[in-house]
Design an enzyme around this catalytic site. Structure first.
Site, PDB file in Angstrom:
ATOM      1  N   GLU A   1      12.081  20.116   4.105  1.00 54.04           N
ATOM      2  CA  GLU A   1      11.157  19.821   3.008  1.00 54.04           C
ATOM      3  C   GLU A   1      11.508  20.600   1.740  1.00 54.04           C
ATOM      4  OE1 GLU A   1       8.379  17.831   2.704  1.00 54.04           O
ATOM      5  OE2 GLU A   1       8.624  17.031   4.712  1.00 54.04           O
TER       6      GLU A   1
ATOM      7  N   ASP B   1       6.939  13.797  -5.841  1.00 52.76           N
ATOM      8  CA  ASP B   1       7.975  13.570  -4.823  1.00 52.76           C
ATOM      9  C   ASP B   1       8.713  12.255  -5.103  1.00 52.76           C
ATOM     10  OD1 ASP B   1       6.487  11.446  -3.774  1.00 52.76           O
ATOM     11  OD2 ASP B   1       6.097  12.415  -1.861  1.00 52.76           O
TER      12      ASP B   1
END
Length: 124
Positions: A29, A38
């Site tokens: 991540e 994102d």
């Protein structure tokens, strides 16, 4: 063993496994100490957390570590509730990562879970 001691032991085991899951998840991540968008446009912060990702917010390493632990505990508890077969720690961590990323509802409704609970580990 008294009930309180059993709860403490179970809690310690869950926390230890959640920490291991977080150590597995974080390298994939990444850790960003601010809110960012994102790849699919979702506001995200720290180690993939979307619940506190308010535009412009910044976070300390400690805050991100606490969020990661809380999120992995939530994911791990979902795995423990939904999976009806015995899991080794490695598989529990992998499934926790799945739930961490896709959510417990997606896991609950997945072919993966259905096959796993049916005893089809290869198919899962």
């Amino acid at each position: 063993m008294q009930r309180g001691a059993q709860i403490a032991a179970a809690s310690s085991a869950i926390i230890a496994l959640a920490i291991a899951a977080g150590q597995f998840i974080e390298p994939h991540e990444g850790r960003i100490l601010r809110t960012y968008s994102d790849p699919v446009g979702v506001n995200t912060a720290c180690v993939g957390n979307t619940s506190v990702a308010i535009p412009g917010a910044t976070f300390s390493d400690e805050e991100c570590s606490v969020l990661l632990l809380a999120d992995t505990i939530i994911a791990l508890v979902a795995v423990r509730k939904l999976v009806k077969v015995e899991l080794d720690d490695e598989l529990a961590i992998s499934l926790t990562s799945f739930v961490y990323n896709l959510g417990w509802r997606a896991f609950r409704d997945s072919t993966l879970l259905a096959k796993l609970n049916a005893g089809d580990r290869i198919g899962a």
